[in-house]
Design a protein around this motif. Structure first.
Motif, mmCIF file in Angstrom:
data_model
loop_
_atom_site.group_PDB
_atom_site.id
_atom_site.type_symbol
_atom_site.label_atom_id
_atom_site.label_comp_id
_atom_site.label_asym_id
_atom_site.label_seq_id
_atom_site.Cartn_x
_atom_site.Cartn_y
_atom_site.Cartn_z
ATOM 1 N N UNK A 156 1.034 -1.094 -0.027
ATOM 2 C CA UNK A 156 -0.120 0.242 0.140
ATOM 3 C C UNK A 156 0.964 1.391 -0.009
ATOM 4 N N UNK A 158 4.029 1.493 -1.151
ATOM 5 C CA UNK A 158 4.602 1.721 -2.289
ATOM 6 C C UNK A 158 3.884 2.371 -3.502
ATOM 7 N N UNK A 159 2.813 1.566 -3.388
ATOM 8 C CA UNK A 159 1.719 2.145 -4.583
ATOM 9 C C UNK A 159 1.364 3.508 -4.219
ATOM 10 N N UNK A 160 1.256 4.046 -3.167
ATOM 11 C CA UNK A 160 0.701 5.384 -2.834
ATOM 12 C C UNK A 160 1.725 6.346 -3.173
ATOM 13 N N UNK A 162 4.479 5.787 -5.060
ATOM 14 C CA UNK A 162 4.666 5.642 -6.752
ATOM 15 C C UNK A 162 3.554 6.610 -7.611
ATOM 16 N N UNK A 163 2.249 6.557 -6.933
ATOM 17 C CA UNK A 163 1.145 6.985 -7.410
ATOM 18 C C UNK A 163 1.289 8.795 -7.483
ATOM 19 N N UNK B 156 -5.137 9.193 -1.636
ATOM 20 C CA UNK B 156 -4.348 7.907 -1.547
ATOM 21 C C UNK B 156 -4.900 6.807 -2.046
ATOM 22 N N UNK B 159 -4.368 7.114 -5.961
ATOM 23 C CA UNK B 159 -3.048 6.979 -6.403
ATOM 24 C C UNK B 159 -2.663 5.764 -6.454
ATOM 25 N N UNK B 160 -2.937 4.859 -5.412
ATOM 26 C CA UNK B 160 -2.564 3.433 -5.148
ATOM 27 C C UNK B 160 -3.269 2.615 -6.288
ATOM 28 N N UNK B 163 -1.518 3.331 -9.325
ATOM 29 C CA UNK B 163 -0.217 2.771 -9.665
ATOM 30 C C UNK B 163 -0.395 1.351 -9.725
ATOM 31 N N UNK B 167 0.990 -1.233 -12.967
ATOM 32 C CA UNK B 167 1.834 -2.302 -12.680
ATOM 33 C C UNK B 167 1.300 -3.627 -13.338
ATOM 34 N N UNK B 180 -5.284 -5.204 -2.100
ATOM 35 C CA UNK B 180 -5.126 -3.965 -1.980
ATOM 36 C C UNK B 180 -6.752 -3.256 -1.638
#
Lengths: 198, 204
Positions: A156, A158-160, A162-163, B156, B159-160, B163, B167, B180
């Motif tokens: 979570x 990492x994705x946030x 990166x986003x 958040x 974005x999550x 991304x 991926x 997620x």
């Protein structure tokens, strides 16, 4: 790498490729520019990397490894008590580093380039796993995170991050990480109250 | 049909053709010849309205984001009351990962090292941000996330998911999205407590 020797020619080409890729990106990478940057002829470049894709694949591998090594070294150098804020900053620095951001263009390209995909796919898979492992081991070290949550929490975070990095880059914005880190800290601290230092 | 109407119809057809091509192969390999073929116009006509490939990409992005906003602003209507956090997150997920949006995530994440394209698309993105940022917190409030955190939880989440989708495309991960979503729901539940009273009563 054998530190006592001069970098090999292959190494020079690879370093030059990474520099050019960080500068102009994947789409506009030209082997002539890499040759010029390394001070070698295009002929020698092709001797070590017969195709552009092989050169890119080696550069992907190199960038992922370097970025992860740098992040690991930064984190190992931190003195206890380990702080969650420092941990988040380390993660931010890793994911926002120019060593990694140029890879996004490669991710887009491999969707329509099966040859490139076959070359870089394994390195990307392996590094995604290493980055996640790095993040979850860092999380466990900053105390009191439920071990069962370490992997999803790492994913979570990492994705946030990166986003936000991608969102900022695309809009030509900089910054925003201080606010993001404060907010992520608020979430993490509320979910997993910190244990007072012994 | 007068000239103005003909012109508008050509532009609409070209943009629809471009969106189909972009969905199929991404911006990276967009070919104007194929777009013109789909639109039923000559490549010359296409270039009259969109002199460069970048112009075509920008106009397509603008159209894709407008449709995205419409789906997003209608999300409230499609959620059953009381709105559970899982339902809100799933709805956001399906809007953000809508097939028409995939190429835009890819474009946004890939332009970081493509300065010309980045400068061209940034104004389009910024123009749509405001409506998204206005709409997201109210969606959050529907399921008990207070306004002072609404914007951040919303961003958040956005974005999550964004991304993750990138991926997912690149590396071919599948099925991870449920993990997620579950985690995002877990965070919201632990931090913001149970859902508002209305939702609770009905659930009991």
């Amino acid at each position: 790498m054998n530190g006592a020797q001069n970098p090999s020619t292959r190494e020079l080409v690879l370093q030059a490729a990474v520099e050019v890729l960080q500068e102009v990106g994947f789409n506009r990478l030209r082997t002539t520019d890499v040759a010029r940057q390394s001070g070698l002829s295009e002929g020698s470049l092709f001797h070590y990397f017969p195709t552009r894709n092989l050169l890119v694949a080696a550069a992907v591998d190199r960038s992922l490894n370097t970025a992860l090594e740098t992040a690991t070294a930064t984190y190992s150098a931190l003195e206890p008590p380990f702080e969650r804020r420092a941990m988040m900053q380390t993660l931010w620095q890793l994911l926002a580093s120019p060593q990694l951001t140029w890879l996004n263009e490669v991710y887009a390209a491999i969707k329509t380039d099966p040859e490139l995909r076959a070359l870089v796919g394994p390195a990307i898979d392996a590094s995604a796993a290493s980055i996640e492992k790095f993040a979850s081991s860092v999380l466990l070290r900053v105390s009191n995170v439920d071990p069962n949550d370490a992997t999803p929490l790492a994913e979570f975070l990492i994705l946030t991050i990166e986003g936000l990095v991608a969102s900022n880059l695309a809009r030509g914005k900089t910054g925003g990480e201080t606010e993001l880190i404060e907010h992520l800290l608020f979430f993490v601290n509320t979910m997993y109250p910190q244990v007072a230092a012994a | 049909m007068n000239n103005q109407q003909r012109r508008e119809r050509s532009i609409t057809n070209i943009l629809e053709g471009a969106l189909q091509e972009l969905q199929a192969g991404g911006y990276h390999q967009l070919r104007t010849a194929l777009v013109a073929k789909r639109a039923g116009v000559s490549e010359g006509t296409l270039f009259r309205y969109f002199p460069t490939k970048t112009d075509l990409i920008i106009a397509s992005l603008d159209l894709a984001l407008k449709r995205h906003l419409n789906r997003f602003e209608k999300a409230h209507e499609n959620l059953e009351q009381p709105v559970s956090r899982a339902a809100m997150l799933s709805s956001l997920w399906s809007i953000i990962s809508h097939e028409e949006m995939l190429w835009t995530h890819e474009l946004i994440s890939a332009v970081s090292t493509d300065a010309d394209l980045r400068d061209a698309i940034a104004p389009v993105l910024l123009a749509h941000d405001e409506r998204i940022e206005r709409g997201l917190p109210s969606l959050m409030e529907l399921c008990g996330i207070p306004p002072q955190h609404g914007e951040y939880v919303a961003n958040i989440t956005r974005w999550a998911i964004g991304s993750y989708v990138v991926r997912d495309i690149a590396v071919g991960f599948t099925g991870g999205h449920q993990r997620l979503l579950n985690y995002l729901e877990l965070i919201a539940d632990r931090i913001f407590g149970p859902l508002p009273a209305v939702a609770q009563e009905v659930a009991e």
